[in-house]
Design a protein around this motif. Structure first.
Motif, PDB file in Angstrom:
ATOM      1  N   VAL A  34       0.843  -1.201   0.000  1.00  0.00           N
ATOM      2  CA  VAL A  34       0.000   0.000   0.000  1.00  0.00           C
ATOM      3  C   VAL A  34       0.873   1.244   0.000  1.00  0.00           C
ATOM      4  CG1 VAL A  34      -1.652   1.369   1.331  1.00  0.00           C
ATOM      5  CG2 VAL A  34      -1.980  -1.099   1.100  1.00  0.00           C
ATOM      6  N   ARG A  35       1.870   1.278   0.866  1.00  0.00           N
ATOM      7  CA  ARG A  35       2.746   2.453   0.944  1.00  0.00           C
ATOM      8  C   ARG A  35       3.477   2.678  -0.378  1.00  0.00           C
ATOM      9  NH1 ARG A  35       3.252   4.079   6.306  1.00  0.00           N
ATOM     10  NH2 ARG A  35       2.734   2.513   7.887  1.00  0.00           N
ATOM     11  N   ALA A  36       3.931   1.592  -1.011  1.00  0.00           N
ATOM     12  CA  ALA A  36       4.641   1.728  -2.278  1.00  0.00           C
ATOM     13  C   ALA A  36       3.716   2.232  -3.384  1.00  0.00           C
ATOM     14  CB  ALA A  36       5.260   0.388  -2.669  1.00  0.00           C
ATOM     15  N   LEU A  37       2.488   1.737  -3.414  1.00  0.00           N
ATOM     16  CA  LEU A  37       1.523   2.190  -4.416  1.00  0.00           C
ATOM     17  C   LEU A  37       1.179   3.664  -4.218  1.00  0.00           C
ATOM     18  CD1 LEU A  37      -0.824  -0.930  -4.424  1.00  0.00           C
ATOM     19  CD2 LEU A  37       0.542  -0.138  -6.356  1.00  0.00           C
ATOM     20  N   VAL A  38       1.032   4.070  -2.970  1.00  0.00           N
ATOM     21  CA  VAL A  38       0.750   5.479  -2.679  1.00  0.00           C
ATOM     22  C   VAL A  38       1.914   6.345  -3.148  1.00  0.00           C
ATOM     23  CG1 VAL A  38       0.469   7.162  -0.817  1.00  0.00           C
ATOM     24  CG2 VAL A  38      -0.827   5.025  -0.771  1.00  0.00           C
ATOM     25  N   LEU A  39       3.144   5.877  -2.930  1.00  0.00           N
ATOM     26  CA  LEU A  39       4.322   6.638  -3.355  1.00  0.00           C
ATOM     27  C   LEU A  39       4.378   6.760  -4.870  1.00  0.00           C
ATOM     28  CD1 LEU A  39       6.932   7.999  -2.351  1.00  0.00           C
ATOM     29  CD2 LEU A  39       8.098   5.823  -2.775  1.00  0.00           C
ATOM     30  N   GLU A  40       4.109   5.658  -5.567  1.00  0.00           N
ATOM     31  CA  GLU A  40       4.124   5.706  -7.037  1.00  0.00           C
ATOM     32  C   GLU A  40       3.047   6.653  -7.558  1.00  0.00           C
ATOM     33  OE1 GLU A  40       3.852   2.646 -10.862  1.00  0.00           O
ATOM     34  OE2 GLU A  40       3.821   1.846  -8.810  1.00  0.00           O
ATOM     35  N   ALA A  41       1.878   6.616  -6.931  1.00  0.00           N
ATOM     36  CA  ALA A  41       0.804   7.532  -7.335  1.00  0.00           C
ATOM     37  C   ALA A  41       1.197   8.982  -7.054  1.00  0.00           C
ATOM     38  CB  ALA A  41      -0.483   7.181  -6.601  1.00  0.00           C
ATOM     39  N   ALA A  42       1.865   9.214  -5.922  1.00  0.00           N
ATOM     40  CA  ALA A  42       2.278  10.572  -5.580  1.00  0.00           C
ATOM     41  C   ALA A  42       3.241  11.138  -6.613  1.00  0.00           C
ATOM     42  CB  ALA A  42       2.926  10.586  -4.200  1.00  0.00           C
ATOM     43  N   GLU A  43       4.153  10.284  -7.098  1.00  0.00           N
ATOM     44  CA  GLU A  43       5.105  10.759  -8.105  1.00  0.00           C
ATOM     45  C   GLU A  43       4.383  11.243  -9.353  1.00  0.00           C
ATOM     46  OE1 GLU A  43       9.346   9.302  -9.743  1.00  0.00           O
ATOM     47  OE2 GLU A  43       7.728   7.857 -10.031  1.00  0.00           O
ATOM     48  N   LEU A  44       3.318  10.519  -9.749  1.00  0.00           N
ATOM     49  CA  LEU A  44       2.553  10.913 -10.926  1.00  0.00           C
ATOM     50  C   LEU A  44       1.711  12.153 -10.673  1.00  0.00           C
ATOM     51  CD1 LEU A  44       1.371   7.353 -11.972  1.00  0.00           C
ATOM     52  CD2 LEU A  44       3.058   8.739 -13.168  1.00  0.00           C
ATOM     53  N   SER A  45       1.018  12.176  -9.547  1.00  0.00           N
ATOM     54  CA  SER A  45       0.066  13.268  -9.299  1.00  0.00           C
ATOM     55  C   SER A  45       0.762  14.560  -8.909  1.00  0.00           C
ATOM     56  CB  SER A  45      -0.934  12.861  -8.217  1.00  0.00           C
ATOM     57  OG  SER A  45      -0.293  12.599  -6.992  1.00  0.00           O
ATOM     58  N   ASP A  46       1.933  14.484  -8.271  1.00  0.00           N
ATOM     59  CA  ASP A  46       2.623  15.714  -7.877  1.00  0.00           C
ATOM     60  C   ASP A  46       2.915  16.598  -9.078  1.00  0.00           C
ATOM     61  OD1 ASP A  46       2.569  14.987  -5.260  1.00  0.00           O
ATOM     62  OD2 ASP A  46       4.677  14.428  -5.113  1.00  0.00           O
ATOM     63  N   LEU A  47       3.262  15.962 -10.195  1.00  0.00           N
ATOM     64  CA  LEU A  47       3.563  16.705 -11.407  1.00  0.00           C
ATOM     65  C   LEU A  47       2.378  16.788 -12.359  1.00  0.00           C
ATOM     66  CD1 LEU A  47       7.146  15.344 -12.180  1.00  0.00           C
ATOM     67  CD2 LEU A  47       6.520  17.475 -11.054  1.00  0.00           C
ATOM     68  N   GLY A  48       1.260  16.180 -11.972  1.00  0.00           N
ATOM     69  CA  GLY A  48       0.091  16.191 -12.846  1.00  0.00           C
ATOM     70  C   GLY A  48       0.312  15.394 -14.113  1.00  0.00           C
ATOM     71  N   GLN A  49       1.226  14.413 -14.077  1.00  0.00           N
ATOM     72  CA  GLN A  49       1.629  13.742 -15.312  1.00  0.00           C
ATOM     73  C   GLN A  49       0.641  12.693 -15.785  1.00  0.00           C
ATOM     74  OE1 GLN A  49       5.644  12.351 -14.787  1.00  0.00           O
ATOM     75  NE2 GLN A  49       6.480  14.263 -15.554  1.00  0.00           N
ATOM     76  N   ASP A  50       0.091  11.919 -14.881  1.00  0.00           N
ATOM     77  CA  ASP A  50      -0.847  10.875 -15.294  1.00  0.00           C
ATOM     78  C   ASP A  50      -1.785  10.593 -14.131  1.00  0.00           C
ATOM     79  OD1 ASP A  50      -2.224   8.787 -16.361  1.00  0.00           O
ATOM     80  OD2 ASP A  50      -0.471   7.629 -16.985  1.00  0.00           O
ATOM     81  N   LEU A  51      -2.754  11.461 -13.967  1.00  0.00           N
ATOM     82  CA  LEU A  51      -3.653  11.346 -12.829  1.00  0.00           C
ATOM     83  C   LEU A  51      -4.532  10.103 -12.924  1.00  0.00           C
ATOM     84  CD1 LEU A  51      -4.752  15.058 -12.369  1.00  0.00           C
ATOM     85  CD2 LEU A  51      -3.024  13.792 -11.103  1.00  0.00           C
ATOM     86  N   GLY A  52      -4.837   9.663 -14.142  1.00  0.00           N
ATOM     87  CA  GLY A  52      -5.642   8.457 -14.289  1.00  0.00           C
ATOM     88  C   GLY A  52      -4.918   7.239 -13.740  1.00  0.00           C
ATOM     89  N   ARG A  53      -3.636   7.098 -14.057  1.00  0.00           N
ATOM     90  CA  ARG A  53      -2.871   5.968 -13.522  1.00  0.00           C
ATOM     91  C   ARG A  53      -2.701   6.118 -12.008  1.00  0.00           C
ATOM     92  NH1 ARG A  53       0.135   1.687 -13.972  1.00  0.00           N
ATOM     93  NH2 ARG A  53       2.116   1.515 -12.879  1.00  0.00           N
ATOM     94  N   ALA A  54      -2.463   7.350 -11.534  1.00  0.00           N
ATOM     95  CA  ALA A  54      -2.355   7.559 -10.091  1.00  0.00           C
ATOM     96  C   ALA A  54      -3.631   7.111  -9.382  1.00  0.00           C
ATOM     97  CB  ALA A  54      -2.068   9.035  -9.787  1.00  0.00           C
ATOM     98  N   TYR A  55      -4.767   7.449  -9.965  1.00  0.00           N
ATOM     99  CA  TYR A  55      -6.052   7.052  -9.377  1.00  0.00           C
ATOM    100  C   TYR A  55      -6.181   5.533  -9.330  1.00  0.00           C
ATOM    101  CZ  TYR A  55     -11.143   6.529  -9.012  1.00  0.00           C
ATOM    102  OH  TYR A  55     -12.404   6.154  -8.631  1.00  0.00           O
ATOM    103  N   ARG A  56      -5.809   4.863 -10.413  1.00  0.00           N
ATOM    104  CA  ARG A  56      -5.920   3.396 -10.438  1.00  0.00           C
ATOM    105  C   ARG A  56      -4.977   2.747  -9.429  1.00  0.00           C
ATOM    106  NH1 ARG A  56      -6.287   4.611 -15.951  1.00  0.00           N
ATOM    107  NH2 ARG A  56      -4.121   4.033 -16.338  1.00  0.00           N
ATOM    108  N   LEU A  57      -3.781   3.300  -9.277  1.00  0.00           N
ATOM    109  CA  LEU A  57      -2.848   2.774  -8.276  1.00  0.00           C
ATOM    110  C   LEU A  57      -3.437   2.911  -6.869  1.00  0.00           C
ATOM    111  CD1 LEU A  57       0.489   4.241  -9.682  1.00  0.00           C
ATOM    112  CD2 LEU A  57      -0.096   1.815  -9.567  1.00  0.00           C
ATOM    113  N   LEU A  58      -4.046   4.040  -6.601  1.00  0.00           N
ATOM    114  CA  LEU A  58      -4.620   4.268  -5.272  1.00  0.00           C
ATOM    115  C   LEU A  58      -5.828   3.377  -5.029  1.00  0.00           C
ATOM    116  CD1 LEU A  58      -4.229   8.152  -5.221  1.00  0.00           C
ATOM    117  CD2 LEU A  58      -2.956   6.519  -3.819  1.00  0.00           C
ATOM    118  N   LYS A  59      -6.609   3.122  -6.062  1.00  0.00           N
ATOM    119  CA  LYS A  59      -7.742   2.207  -5.898  1.00  0.00           C
ATOM    120  C   LYS A  59      -7.249   0.775  -5.655  1.00  0.00           C
ATOM    121  CE  LYS A  59     -11.509   3.223  -6.133  1.00  0.00           C
ATOM    122  NZ  LYS A  59     -12.420   3.717  -5.070  1.00  0.00           N
TER     123      LYS A  59
END
Length: 976
Positions: free
Chosen positions: A168-193
């Motif tokens: 869970v922590r690793a998935l949250v971190l990977e999503a954060a990397e994407l969402s912090d830069l606004g690069q791929d919010l759709g993938r960030a959302y799927r990782l968090l789900k």
């Protein structure tokens, strides 16, 4: 507003209330913070010495260091223990935590040493935690490449450990990397789900908190406000239960920010004081938690919401000064950028030079950190300042640069749905620019023609972008084949998804089992999203105003609606609402009521139409006057077809029912009507070569599901959870046979599939590139919360099919410029996404290659749908185009006395000029075209003729009521 959207608004309000009550309970339960005991840190040291093997013994220092006056002592004691216990990396990790509270840059060394020590000891949990914190410190310093290395390392360690909490922590971190830069919010959302499935219900409170905050933030960025609020409600409950004042402060800030975003979407008079109250409460909570990062965000939000009076201005200035100080102390560049642009906007009215300095500084800082999300927001602020400090033409150029930055951010999203969802949150900027540009033309700040051209260009950049890009790419590029193993993996997921949905359709399913299967379905949908091929991109060229004027027919007018707001939630001019009337002879712009006024007016008309008693006439005339009257008065007399580009609430409007006078004929009596997503898409369809005569008309009618009940349905509709209880549609079967007979002697060969033969398997196995007309007389299910679950309900036809023809399957059908007719409930309805339009089943058929789609805005009664469509096909068989044939059928229904609910909801979308059935040899397409001498048109000749026509209409209406099936005499639209 549709029932689904009304439901969502109510749900949103209840969630807002729940979060507020939870936070009140938290404050009451927590009370004022208690000062730490004098010997607390000494106690931490004693506890660690007694149990050095326990990680929570080291964490005691971090808990006590929350008080600023204790931090130096905490650092001193930790360093002493590290010297005596170098084999305990938890001490080094906690030292990094303490340093982060005051001096984040010092924490890098501590986190790095802790991570390497944990790695050498094979301690996965420790390395994951140290790696996450080290990555965050590196991001703060702008060292994104080094930070990415640690994201990869954390993911590798977590997966190898097999520990769900670490994953869970690793998935949250990977999503954060994407969402912090606004690069791929759709993938960030799927990782968090995916992480959500692992964290709930069995995860620790700490892991749940770590997940819920980014899940809510990413959901809000994609416009899923209700889901974001649900996540914050769960986070608030965790904070209350664990007495976590830091999390409470974060939730309060997020709650205030979401309310702010919601007010941007729907500004309400007097809404600012309530927003300001929420922001002040969040600020108090942040100070109570002693969180400088949260305090900076709250200070900025309060400052933005304060008014322009002397006292409020002084307060705002002080808040922004402190906000910039905290941003520098904490080393958070995004906080500094936001504080600068907020101060620039506030200074614009009193200190133009100071405002421009701050706006330029925010832009420079955003560019320095190369963050597209910051750049887009900074450019927006720069343009808002320019509207108050520069001549209007210069401000418009600044606003156009801001849209360029938004579109860079959009292109970074890797899937079409994320592009559309993120883009929708910026739609107001397009409305503002288009409206202010038209105002510049009115005031002569720009030449009127130039203003029209530039506003039209902005409108085209806003409209149905993902659909347009997908269609251009499908024509320009060869399909990109995914790796065989990826295709095989997706095929397996789709089989599981179909099997799960088949189980969900079982009427006897228990509540607990249904809940479990819905969770499984959600996970399968997420996996399908990850395995789905990335959208193909091709260069798109938007239609210009001059091209659009030249390519319209002499008998056509394109009405482009821009339904913005007169003022934003802070009272600044927002461009207003307009309609552009485009013909071959030129273009004119007219003001119309703003979005806040149109939304209830459209909902009122829909409700009155639903009553089936003619009471909608006054409301229809009022909307005609507000939306159409000025534009239609100036149209050339030869214009008989209106191509309508709706926006906002107008997607729900039955234009066919509008009328010039309450006692006059409806709009469809004088004009053919068609809905068009954009001028660029219209040109895209019309540039294609005309197909030669011939081909097939494939009709699927009254699908027979073996497990379905035998009850007879009277409305073609239903909701997803009740699909299993939908009944048979005997009039749909009759409709299918009638269509078969109508098309029998035409150049288009009919092929009728009814009952069990009207199956998903049969459709997919057909040679669809030869199909000219694809007709469904079936139930449709519309899910506005999860548009991908909407479906046409067919017979399965094979064990691996579930009978639910859903958007992902529709888009893959491969139609070739066909006409698709959805003789079903709400085929044109669905979730409304600003800019992109309605995410309907009709839209999915355009993605599949359809050129025109006929579908309904609301549930149709089975008998009425059959009656109307039978007449529609008679006119198609005579060689009429798709919009002309519908206008002819609707006029006959009106002339026969049928209420607007029976005919006004059916609409043509796409290319209205498509002629799917060539006229019989030697015959002209006959009858009932505007200006062709149609009987009802004589009503305009003289008052006596009008009275006779009205009397005849009422006589026919009464006769028609007496002849309809008994089930259709009920008042009100039936809901399946």
């Amino acid at each position: 507003m549709s029932g689904g959207r009304r439901q969502r608004a109510g749900r949103l309000g209840s969630i807002l209330l729940a979060v507020g009550l939870t936070l009140h309970a938290l404050v009451a339960a927590a009370g004022p913070p208690e000062p730490p005991a004098p010997s607390a840190l000494a106690g931490c040291e004693e506890g660690f010495v007694a149990h050095p093997e326990r990680s929570d013994a080291a964490m005691c220092f971090f808990r006590e260091a929350q008080a600023p006056e204790r931090r130096d002592e905490a650092r001193r004691r930790l360093r002493g223990l590290i010297a005596r216990h170098p084999e305990r990396p938890w001490l080094q990790l906690v030292l990094g935590h303490v340093e982060m509270l005051s001096e984040p840059r010092l924490a890098e060394v501590s986190y790095r040493q802790a991570a390497l020590a944990f790695r050498s000891q094979g301690d996965a949990e420790g390395e994951v935690l140290a790696g996450i914190n080290l990555r965050n410190v590196l991001v703060l310093q702008g060292r994104t490449e080094e930070a990415h290395v640690w994201v990869l390392r954390v993911g590798e360690v977590a997966r190898a450990s097999g520990d769900a909490q670490l994953q869970v922590r690793a998935l949250v971190l990977e999503a954060a990397e994407l969402s912090d830069l606004g690069q791929d919010l759709g993938r960030a959302y799927r990782l968090l789900k995916r992480a959500e499935v692992l964290a709930f219900p069995g995860g620790s409170d700490g892991v749940k908190k770590q997940l819920l905050n980014p899940l809510a933030a990413v959901s809000a960025s994609l416009g899923h406000f209700d889901e974001a609020l649900e996540a914050y409600a769960r986070l608030a409950e965790l904070a209350r239960r664990t007495r976590d004042v830091g999390t409470e402060a974060r939730v309060r800030l997020s709650f205030a920010h979401l309310a702010y975003l919601r007010s941007e979407e729907r500004p309400e008079p007097g809404g600012r004081p309530e927003l300001l109250r929420l922001a002040r409460e969040a600020l108090a909570a942040a100070r109570s938690a002693d969180s400088k990062a949260l305090e900076a965000q709250c200070l900025r939000l309060v400052a933005e919401l304060l008014g322009d009076g002397p006292e409020e201005r002084r307060e705002a200035d002080e808040h922004l000064r402190r906000c910039l100080e905290l941003a520098l102390e904490t080393g958070l560049p995004e906080r500094r950028i936001a504080c600068l642009w907020t101060r620039a906007e506030r200074l614009a009215g009193v200190d133009a030079a100071g405002a421009e300095r701050d706006a330029d500084a925010a832009l420079a800082l955003a560019a320095e950190h190369d963050n597209p999300r910051y750049l887009a927001s900074a450019w927006r602020a720069r343009s808002m300042v320019a509207f108050r400090t520069r001549p209007l033409p210069e401000a418009l150029l600044q606003a156009e640069r801001a849209l360029d930055a938004v579109e860079v951010l959009r292109q970074l999203q890797k899937d079409a749905s994320s592009q559309a969802e993120l883009f929708s949150s910026w739609a107001q900027d397009y409305h503002r620019l288009a409206g202010r540009t038209l105002e510049a033309g009115e005031s002569a700040a720009l030449p009127s023609r130039e203003a029209l051209e530039r506003a039209f260009a902005v409108s085209e950049r806003l409209r149905a972008r993902t659909l347009f890009e997908a269609l251009v790419a499908s024509r320009a590029l060869a399909p990109e084949d995914a790796a065989p193993e990826r295709r095989e993996a997706r095929a397996g997921v789709l089989r599981q998804l179909s099997a799960t949905q088949r189980r969900l359709l079982e009427p006897s399913l228990s509540g607990a089992e249904r809940t479990r299967l819905l969770g499984e379905l959600q996970e399968l949908e997420r996996r399908d999203g990850e395995l789905r091929p990335a959208p193909r991109h091709a260069e798109v060229r938007f239609a210009s105003l001059a091209q659009t004027e030249q390519r319209l027919g002499d008998d056509e007018a394109l009405l482009v609606f821009l339904v913005g707001a007169d003022a934003d939630h802070l009272g600044a001019p927002a461009g207003g609402a307009w309609v552009l009337a485009v013909t071959r002879g030129g273009t004119h712009a007219y003001r119309i009521p703003e979005r806040a006024r149109l939304r209830p007016a459209v909902a009122l008309l829909s409700g009155l139409i639903e009553r089936r008693d003619g009471s909608e006439a006054g409301a229809a005339a009022a909307l005609y006057a507000q939306l159409l009257a000025p534009a239609l008065r100036r149209l050339p007399p030869r214009v008989s077809r209106l191509l309508l580009v709706p926006d906002g609430p107008l997607h729900d409007l039955a234009f066919a029912a509008l009328r010039e006078r309450a006692d006059g004929p409806p709009l469809m009596a004088r004009h053919e009507l068609a809905l068009v997503p954009s001028a660029s898409l219209l040109h895209h369809w019309r540039e294609r070569a005309v197909r030669p005569p011939g081909g097939e008309a494939l009709v699927l009618a009254d699908p027979d599901r073996a497990d379905a009940p035998t009850t007879v349905a009277t409305a073609r509709g239903g909701v997803f959870g009740e699909t299993a209880n939908l009944g048979a549609l005997p009039d749909a079967r009759r409709e299918g046979h009638t269509l078969e007979g109508t098309l029998e002697d035409t150049a288009v060969r009919p092929r009728l599939l009814v009952g069990a033969a009207a199956s998903e398997q049969a459709l997919k196995a057909s040679a669809l590139d030869d199909v000219r007309i694809l007709h469904f007389a079936a139930h449709a299910v519309v899910d506005e919360e999860a548009p991908e679950r909407s479906a046409l309900v067919l017979a399965p036809g094979a064990e691996q099919e579930d009978g639910l023809l859903q958007p992902r399957e529709i888009a893959a059908l491969g139609l070739g410029d066909a006409l698709v007719v959805l003789s079903s409930c709400q085929g044109a309805s669905g979730a409304l996404l600003a800019g992109e339009g309605v995410l309907s089943l009709a839209r999915a058929f355009f993605e599949a290659g359809a050129r025109s789609v006929v579908a309904s805005l609301w549930p149709l009664r089975d008998a009425e749908a059959a009656w109307l469509l039978e007449r529609y096909y008679r006119h198609l068989a005579a060689g009429q185009g798709v919009s002309q044939a519908l206008a002819s059928a609707q006029r006959e229904a009106w002339g026969d006395g049928q209420p607007a609910a029976a005919w006004a909801g059916l609409a043509v979308m796409g290319d209205a000029a498509l002629v799917p059935v060539p006229a019989p040899a030697g015959e002209a397409a006959h009858a009932l075209a505007p200006g062709s001498g149609w009987t009802w048109g004589l009503a305009a000749l003289a008052g006596c003729v009008l009275l006779a026509a009205v009397g005849l209409w009422w006589w026919r209406r009464g006769r028609a009521k007496a002849s309809w099936p008994p089930g259709d005499q009920e008042t009100g639209r039936l809901q399946g």
